[in-house]
Design a protein around this motif. Sequence first.
Motif, PDB file in Angstrom:
ATOM      1  N   SER A   4      60.353   5.221-129.055  1.00  0.00           N
ATOM      2  CA  SER A   4      60.053   6.007-130.268  1.00  0.00           C
ATOM      3  C   SER A   4      58.609   6.507-130.345  1.00  0.00           C
ATOM      4  O   SER A   4      58.336   7.490-131.028  1.00  0.00           O
ATOM      5  CB  SER A   4      60.324   5.151-131.501  1.00  0.00           C
ATOM      6  N   LEU A  43      53.187   2.574-137.095  1.00  0.00           N
ATOM      7  CA  LEU A  43      53.478   1.313-137.791  1.00  0.00           C
ATOM      8  C   LEU A  43      52.200   0.490-137.914  1.00  0.00           C
ATOM      9  O   LEU A  43      51.989  -0.226-138.886  1.00  0.00           O
ATOM     10  CB  LEU A  43      54.570   0.536-137.052  1.00  0.00           C
ATOM     11  N   PHE A  58      67.155  -1.209-131.255  1.00  0.00           N
ATOM     12  CA  PHE A  58      65.875  -0.787-131.835  1.00  0.00           C
ATOM     13  C   PHE A  58      65.541  -1.641-133.066  1.00  0.00           C
ATOM     14  O   PHE A  58      64.388  -2.062-133.250  1.00  0.00           O
ATOM     15  CB  PHE A  58      65.942   0.704-132.189  1.00  0.00           C
ATOM     16  N   GLN A  72      63.941  -4.716-131.991  1.00  0.00           N
ATOM     17  CA  GLN A  72      62.513  -4.604-131.648  1.00  0.00           C
ATOM     18  C   GLN A  72      61.651  -4.632-132.895  1.00  0.00           C
ATOM     19  O   GLN A  72      60.580  -5.224-132.919  1.00  0.00           O
ATOM     20  CB  GLN A  72      62.244  -3.305-130.878  1.00  0.00           C
ATOM     21  N   ARG A  99      58.739  -7.331-134.017  1.00  0.00           N
ATOM     22  CA  ARG A  99      57.381  -7.048-134.509  1.00  0.00           C
ATOM     23  C   ARG A  99      57.087  -7.924-135.728  1.00  0.00           C
ATOM     24  O   ARG A  99      56.007  -8.506-135.853  1.00  0.00           O
ATOM     25  CB  ARG A  99      57.311  -5.556-134.854  1.00  0.00           C
ATOM     26  N   TYR A 126      56.459 -11.662-134.726  1.00  0.00           N
ATOM     27  CA  TYR A 126      55.125 -11.994-134.232  1.00  0.00           C
ATOM     28  C   TYR A 126      54.136 -12.181-135.401  1.00  0.00           C
ATOM     29  O   TYR A 126      53.321 -13.103-135.400  1.00  0.00           O
ATOM     30  CB  TYR A 126      54.633 -10.923-133.255  1.00  0.00           C
ATOM     31  N   MET A 184      50.120   2.744-123.107  1.00  0.00           N
ATOM     32  CA  MET A 184      50.700   2.151-121.903  1.00  0.00           C
ATOM     33  C   MET A 184      52.131   1.771-122.250  1.00  0.00           C
ATOM     34  O   MET A 184      52.386   1.181-123.311  1.00  0.00           O
ATOM     35  CB  MET A 184      49.915   0.905-121.458  1.00  0.00           C
ATOM     36  N   HIS A 185      53.042   2.158-121.367  1.00  0.00           N
ATOM     37  CA  HIS A 185      54.457   1.872-121.575  1.00  0.00           C
ATOM     38  C   HIS A 185      54.678   0.357-121.700  1.00  0.00           C
ATOM     39  O   HIS A 185      54.019  -0.425-121.012  1.00  0.00           O
ATOM     40  CB  HIS A 185      55.221   2.432-120.361  1.00  0.00           C
ATOM     41  N   ALA A 204      50.260  -7.494-117.640  1.00  0.00           N
ATOM     42  CA  ALA A 204      49.812  -8.763-118.230  1.00  0.00           C
ATOM     43  C   ALA A 204      50.255  -9.948-117.370  1.00  0.00           C
ATOM     44  O   ALA A 204      49.529 -10.943-117.249  1.00  0.00           O
ATOM     45  CB  ALA A 204      50.320  -8.885-119.658  1.00  0.00           C
ATOM     46  N   SER A 227      50.423  -8.273-132.515  1.00  0.00           N
ATOM     47  CA  SER A 227      51.329  -7.980-131.395  1.00  0.00           C
ATOM     48  C   SER A 227      50.627  -8.176-130.056  1.00  0.00           C
ATOM     49  O   SER A 227      51.231  -8.642-129.085  1.00  0.00           O
ATOM     50  CB  SER A 227      51.823  -6.532-131.450  1.00  0.00           C
ATOM     51  N   ASN A 228      49.347  -7.818-130.011  1.00  0.00           N
ATOM     52  CA  ASN A 228      48.644  -7.901-128.744  1.00  0.00           C
ATOM     53  C   ASN A 228      48.434  -9.352-128.309  1.00  0.00           C
ATOM     54  O   ASN A 228      48.825  -9.746-127.207  1.00  0.00           O
ATOM     55  CB  ASN A 228      47.304  -7.170-128.856  1.00  0.00           C
ATOM     56  N   SER A 236      51.784 -11.051-127.507  1.00  0.00           N
ATOM     57  CA  SER A 236      52.406 -10.534-126.281  1.00  0.00           C
ATOM     58  C   SER A 236      51.664 -11.071-125.053  1.00  0.00           C
ATOM     59  O   SER A 236      52.271 -11.366-124.027  1.00  0.00           O
ATOM     60  CB  SER A 236      52.372  -9.009-126.248  1.00  0.00           C
TER      61      SER A 236
HETATM   62  C1  LIG Z   1      50.717  -7.422-123.140  1.00  0.00           C
HETATM   63  C2  LIG Z   1      51.275  -6.601-124.277  1.00  0.00           C
HETATM   64  C3  LIG Z   1      50.442  -6.157-125.298  1.00  0.00           C
HETATM   65  C4  LIG Z   1      50.958  -5.434-126.376  1.00  0.00           C
HETATM   66  N1  LIG Z   1      50.102  -5.004-127.372  1.00  0.00           N
HETATM   67  C5  LIG Z   1      50.597  -4.332-128.448  1.00  0.00           C
HETATM   68  C6  LIG Z   1      49.753  -3.910-129.501  1.00  0.00           C
HETATM   69  O1  LIG Z   1      48.523  -4.149-129.499  1.00  0.00           O
HETATM   70  N2  LIG Z   1      50.311  -3.202-130.521  1.00  0.00           N
HETATM   71  C7  LIG Z   1      51.648  -2.936-130.570  1.00  0.00           C
HETATM   72  O2  LIG Z   1      52.092  -2.286-131.538  1.00  0.00           O
HETATM   73  N3  LIG Z   1      52.476  -3.340-129.610  1.00  0.00           N
HETATM   74  C8  LIG Z   1      52.004  -4.024-128.547  1.00  0.00           C
HETATM   75  N4  LIG Z   1      52.851  -4.424-127.550  1.00  0.00           N
HETATM   76  C9  LIG Z   1      54.301  -4.201-127.718  1.00  0.00           C
HETATM   77  C10 LIG Z   1      54.861  -2.900-127.120  1.00  0.00           C
HETATM   78  O3  LIG Z   1      54.380  -2.708-125.827  1.00  0.00           O
HETATM   79  C11 LIG Z   1      54.536  -1.656-127.957  1.00  0.00           C
HETATM   80  O4  LIG Z   1      54.834  -1.894-129.308  1.00  0.00           O
HETATM   81  C12 LIG Z   1      55.365  -0.478-127.459  1.00  0.00           C
HETATM   82  O5  LIG Z   1      55.028  -0.177-126.124  1.00  0.00           O
HETATM   83  C13 LIG Z   1      55.109   0.704-128.317  1.00  0.00           C
HETATM   84  O6  LIG Z   1      55.828   1.833-127.882  1.00  0.00           O
HETATM   85  P1  LIG Z   1      56.957   2.437-128.786  1.00  0.00           P
HETATM   86  O7  LIG Z   1      56.499   2.570-130.197  1.00  0.00           O
HETATM   87  O8  LIG Z   1      57.438   3.665-128.087  1.00  0.00           O
HETATM   88  O9  LIG Z   1      58.032   1.258-128.712  1.00  0.00           O
HETATM   89  P2  LIG Z   1      59.568   1.224-129.055  1.00  0.00           P
HETATM   90  O10 LIG Z   1      60.308   0.697-127.892  1.00  0.00           O
HETATM   91  O11 LIG Z   1      60.015   2.517-129.629  1.00  0.00           O
HETATM   92  O12 LIG Z   1      59.636   0.044-130.125  1.00  0.00           O
HETATM   93  C14 LIG Z   1      59.748   0.246-131.509  1.00  0.00           C
HETATM   94  C15 LIG Z   1      58.716  -0.540-132.254  1.00  0.00           C
HETATM   95  O13 LIG Z   1      58.985  -1.918-132.136  1.00  0.00           O
HETATM   96  C16 LIG Z   1      57.766  -2.647-132.084  1.00  0.00           C
HETATM   97  N5  LIG Z   1      57.744  -3.381-130.815  1.00  0.00           N
HETATM   98  C17 LIG Z   1      58.373  -3.060-129.668  1.00  0.00           C
HETATM   99  N6  LIG Z   1      58.139  -3.997-128.737  1.00  0.00           N
HETATM  100  C18 LIG Z   1      57.352  -4.915-129.302  1.00  0.00           C
HETATM  101  C19 LIG Z   1      56.742  -6.113-128.853  1.00  0.00           C
HETATM  102  N7  LIG Z   1      56.916  -6.586-127.603  1.00  0.00           N
HETATM  103  N8  LIG Z   1      55.947  -6.794-129.710  1.00  0.00           N
HETATM  104  C20 LIG Z   1      55.760  -6.356-130.970  1.00  0.00           C
HETATM  105  N9  LIG Z   1      56.317  -5.223-131.450  1.00  0.00           N
HETATM  106  C21 LIG Z   1      57.082  -4.518-130.635  1.00  0.00           C
HETATM  107  C22 LIG Z   1      56.637  -1.647-132.114  1.00  0.00           C
HETATM  108  O14 LIG Z   1      56.140  -1.546-133.419  1.00  0.00           O
HETATM  109  C23 LIG Z   1      57.316  -0.367-131.697  1.00  0.00           C
HETATM  110  O15 LIG Z   1      56.751   0.764-132.244  1.00  0.00           O
HETATM  111  C24 LIG Z   1      52.348  -5.149-126.449  1.00  0.00           C
HETATM  112  C25 LIG Z   1      53.187  -5.600-125.405  1.00  0.00           C
HETATM  113  C26 LIG Z   1      52.658  -6.315-124.336  1.00  0.00           C
HETATM  114  C27 LIG Z   1      53.585  -6.785-123.267  1.00  0.00           C
END
Ligand SMILES: Cc1cc2nc3c(=O)[nH]c(=O)nc-3n(C[C@H](O)[C@H](O)[C@H](O)COP(=O)(O)OP(=O)(O)OC[C@H]3O[C@@H](n4cnc5c(N)ncnc54)[C@H](O)[C@@H]3O)c2cc1C
Length: 445
Positions: free
Chosen positions: A222, A228, A253, A256, A260, A263, A317-318, A326, A355-356, A359
Motif C-alpha cells: 500500500s 500512518l 492486509f 498487517q 502494527r 507492536y 526500503m521494501h 536486518a 515498529s522499527n 522489527s
Molecule cells: C527491520 C525492520 C524495520 C522496520 N521499520 C519500520 C518503521 O520504522 N516504520 C514502519 O512503519 N514500519 C517498519 N517496518 C515494517 C514494514 O517494513 C513497513 O511498515 C512496510 O515496509 C511499509 O510499506 P507499506 O506501507 O507498503 O506496507 P504494507 O505491506 O502495505 O503494510 C500495510 C501497513 O501495515 C503496517 N505494517 C506492515 N508490516 C509491518 C511490520 N512488520 N511491523 C509493523 N507494521 C507493519 C504498516 O503500517 C504498513 O503501512 C520495519 C520492518 C523491518 C523488518
Amino acid sequence: MKRILWFRRDLRVEDNPLLSFGGEVLPIFIFDENILKELPQNDKRVTFVFHHVIRLKSNLQKIGLDLKIFYGKPEEIFKELKGFDEVVASGDYDSYAKERDIKISHMLHFRYINDTYIFKPREVLKENGEPYFVFTPFYKKARAILEHKNIDTAKTAEHTLAQEDYWGIQKNGKKLLLELESIGFIKQEIEIVDPHVKLENFLKKIDNYQEMRDYLSSDATSGLSVDLRFGTISIRAVFRALFSLKNSDTEPFVRQLIFRDFYAYLLFHIPTLERQNYKYSFNGIEDDEKYRAFCEARTGVPIVDAGVRELLETGQMHNRVRMVVASFFTKDLLLPWQWGERFFASYLLDYDSVSNALSWQWSAGTGVDPQPYFRVFNPYLQSKKFDKDAYYIKKWLPELRDIEPKYIHNEAFLLSAYIKDYPKPNIVHKEAKARAISCYKKSLH
Ligand SMILES: Cc1cc2nc3c(=O)[nH]c(=O)nc-3n(C[C@H](O)[C@H](O)[C@H](O)COP(=O)(O)OP(=O)(O)OC[C@H]3O[C@@H](n4cnc5c(N)ncnc54)[C@H](O)[C@@H]3O)c2cc1C
C-alpha cells in the motif's frame, strides 16, 4: 473549557477526534527542537512533515480554525501558553514521547485520546486481564473485538479560536516566515502522494497482496506506512475502506495493520523493548569496519547493498528487503541490533520508533516474538526467490547491470569473480550463520 489541541501524529482534519471536543481552542503544532537538532538539513522526513503541517493549517482555516506553529522545546513553549484548562493530544508510546508528555502534564491537565492505533493499549487482553505476548492469539482476540468496534468517522465539533495571531512560525518570541528554511532545513525532492489516492489505488489490487507483497518489483503493497506514521490518514478510515469491500481478500492486509497495533501494544506493556533484549544476553559484537561497509552499501552481498542504496536515496526500503538486511546485519555481520535500528532511524521516511525497534528485535531473535535465534535468512536464496531477474538489485546497483541474474544470486561466483566497482562479499554466509548460532547458543547458558 479552554483547550490546546496539540497535533502530533495526526496531521489531518478529517476523522480526527482531536477536533471533536468543541468550545474555545488553540490548535498548535510544534517543530520539536529536541528532535530536529539531531537531524541533517536535508532530512527528507522534515520536508514531508512540513508539507503536511501547511496542508493541515490550510484545512483548519477552511473550517474557521487555524494552526499556531512553533519551533522549540515543548516544555518551554508550554510555559508561555497561559490561561488554558487542558491540552488534548493523541497517545504516543515511545520513551521520548512519554517523558515529554509527563513534563507537560505537570504544567497543564493532559488529556490523551486514542487515534494513532485502532485499539487502546488495554483493550485487547487475555481472560485473566494480562496482555498477550504472542501475535496469533492477540490477532484472534483483536479481530473479534473489531467486529463490534465503533470505527465511525470522528465528528468535528463547533469551535472558536482562543487566540488571534497565527502568522508564521513562533521561535523564542520571534516570528519567522512560514518556510522550511526558517527552521534550518532544505526542501528535499520527495514524492508526496495523497494517502486517500494511495488507498484507493491499493484497494483495486488488494486481491494480489498476499501472493505478491514479498516480490521486490511487484508494487503490491500500500505504501501507507509513512501516512500512518504521521496520521495523514486515519487508521479507522483505512479499516472502513477495507470493510466496505465485499468480495475481496482483505484479511492479509487487515492482519498487517493489526500487527502494527500489536507492536505498539507490546511496547506499552514492556517499555524496555525499545532498547534492550527481551531474551538472550548475547547482543552482537561491535565492529566499526563491518558497520561502515554496511552503511556504505559495500558488503558485497547484492540484495543487502541494494536495500541500503534504496534507503539512502529515497528513504524507503521494501519490507522483505528490510527483513533480509536486518537478518544479515544481526546474524551474518553479528552487529548489535541497536546499531542497525539507529541506522534505519536516520533514513526511513516511515521511521517509527515502535515498529522499527520491535522489527529489529524480531530480526535479531531477541524480542518477545517466538522467532528463534537459529532462523537466519540466506540473502542469496532470498534474492533468487523475490528478485529472480534482479530488477530490484540492478536498479540500485547499476555496477551489476551486466552480470547475469543467476550469478547475482550465486555466492560462490561473487566470492571468486572480479566485478568492476563492486566488492567481493565480506562474509561467507554458511560460516557466518554457524558463528551466529554458536554465539546465541552460548548465551542460553
Ligand atoms: C527491520 C525492520 C524495520 C522496520 N521499520 C519500520 C518503521 O520504522 N516504520 C514502519 O512503519 N514500519 C517498519 N517496518 C515494517 C514494514 O517494513 C513497513 O511498515 C512496510 O515496509 C511499509 O510499506 P507499506 O506501507 O507498503 O506496507 P504494507 O505491506 O502495505 O503494510 C500495510 C501497513 O501495515 C503496517 N505494517 C506492515 N508490516 C509491518 C511490520 N512488520 N511491523 C509493523 N507494521 C507493519 C504498516 O503500517 C504498513 O503501512 C520495519 C520492518 C523491518 C523488518
